[in-house]
Motif scaffolding. Sequence first.
Motif, PDB file in Angstrom:
ATOM      1  N   ALA A 131     -59.691  16.539 -37.053  1.00  0.00           N
ATOM      2  CA  ALA A 131     -60.465  17.727 -37.401  1.00  0.00           C
ATOM      3  C   ALA A 131     -60.241  18.135 -38.858  1.00  0.00           C
TER       4      ALA A 131
ATOM      5  N   GLU B 159     -64.807  15.950 -33.026  1.00  0.00           N
ATOM      6  CA  GLU B 159     -64.170  16.635 -31.899  1.00  0.00           C
ATOM      7  C   GLU B 159     -64.799  16.352 -30.542  1.00  0.00           C
TER       8      GLU B 159
ATOM      9  N   SER C 180     -67.398  15.098 -45.053  1.00  0.00           N
ATOM     10  CA  SER C 180     -68.690  15.670 -45.409  1.00  0.00           C
ATOM     11  C   SER C 180     -68.935  15.558 -46.912  1.00  0.00           C
TER      12      SER C 180
ATOM     13  N   ALA D   3     -62.691  16.694 -41.634  1.00  0.00           N
ATOM     14  CA  ALA D   3     -64.133  16.937 -41.604  1.00  0.00           C
ATOM     15  C   ALA D   3     -64.703  17.335 -42.963  1.00  0.00           C
ATOM     16  N   THR D   4     -64.070  18.265 -43.650  1.00  0.00           N
ATOM     17  CA  THR D   4     -64.583  18.716 -44.942  1.00  0.00           C
ATOM     18  C   THR D   4     -64.599  17.572 -45.947  1.00  0.00           C
TER      19      THR D   4
ATOM     20  N   ARG E  18     -67.805  17.968 -37.990  1.00  0.00           N
ATOM     21  CA  ARG E  18     -66.752  18.535 -37.126  1.00  0.00           C
ATOM     22  C   ARG E  18     -67.033  18.217 -35.654  1.00  0.00           C
TER      23      ARG E  18
ATOM     24  N   LEU F 124     -71.344  20.018 -42.460  1.00  0.00           N
ATOM     25  CA  LEU F 124     -69.980  20.149 -41.970  1.00  0.00           C
ATOM     26  C   LEU F 124     -69.915  20.425 -40.464  1.00  0.00           C
ATOM     27  N   PRO F 125     -70.764  21.304 -39.914  1.00  0.00           N
ATOM     28  CA  PRO F 125     -70.713  21.493 -38.454  1.00  0.00           C
ATOM     29  C   PRO F 125     -70.986  20.198 -37.688  1.00  0.00           C
TER      30      PRO F 125
END
Length: 159
Positions: free
Chosen positions: A11, A56, A18, A14-15, A52, A48-49
Motif C-alpha cells: 500500500a 489492496e 502512480s 501506491a503514490t 491503491r 492514485l485511488p
Amino acid sequence: MQLADVRAAEAADATTISRLLAESIRGSYEEILGEIPTRRLVSAQCALPRIRAEIEIPGGAPGWLGWLVATGADGDLVGAVAGGVPVPGEGELYALAVTPGARRGGVGTALLAATSDRMRAFGATQQRVTLPSEQDPSLPFYEQQGFTPIAAARLNRPL
C-alpha cells in the motif's frame, strides 16, 4: 544501476507507482499521441485511488495478479509492472514502467521475468501486451524479449 529486489507492491508504494507510471506515459507518448490523448491515458491509468485499490485487492481478483515493484540498492522504487491472466492460458501485461535513470539496466527485464513467472504459475502459456501506439518507444524492448506483432500495437510471445 544495481537492482536490489523485485517484490509484490505494498500500500505504501501506491503514490510512487502512480507518479512513476504517469511520468513514463507522459515522457513516452506526449509527442506521439498528443497532449489531450496523453492526459486521458494518464487520467485513466495512473489515478492514485485506482492504484491503491489494485494493490489492496484482497486475495487478488479473477484474472488480476497485481503489481510488482523493483527497488534499487538504496531501496528506492525504480520500476513497476502489473499483469494478470484474464483468459485461461493468456497472460496480459497491463503496465511496465521504469524510472529514466534506471532504464537499460535490467530493471524492465527483471520485472517482466517476475510477472511472467507469476503468469506461468496461473497457467499462462502465452503473454500479450497492447501498446498505446504503433510507434511506441518500448517496442524494441518487447521485441528483444521475444514478443511478435499479432495486430497493430498488440504483441504476443510464448511463455
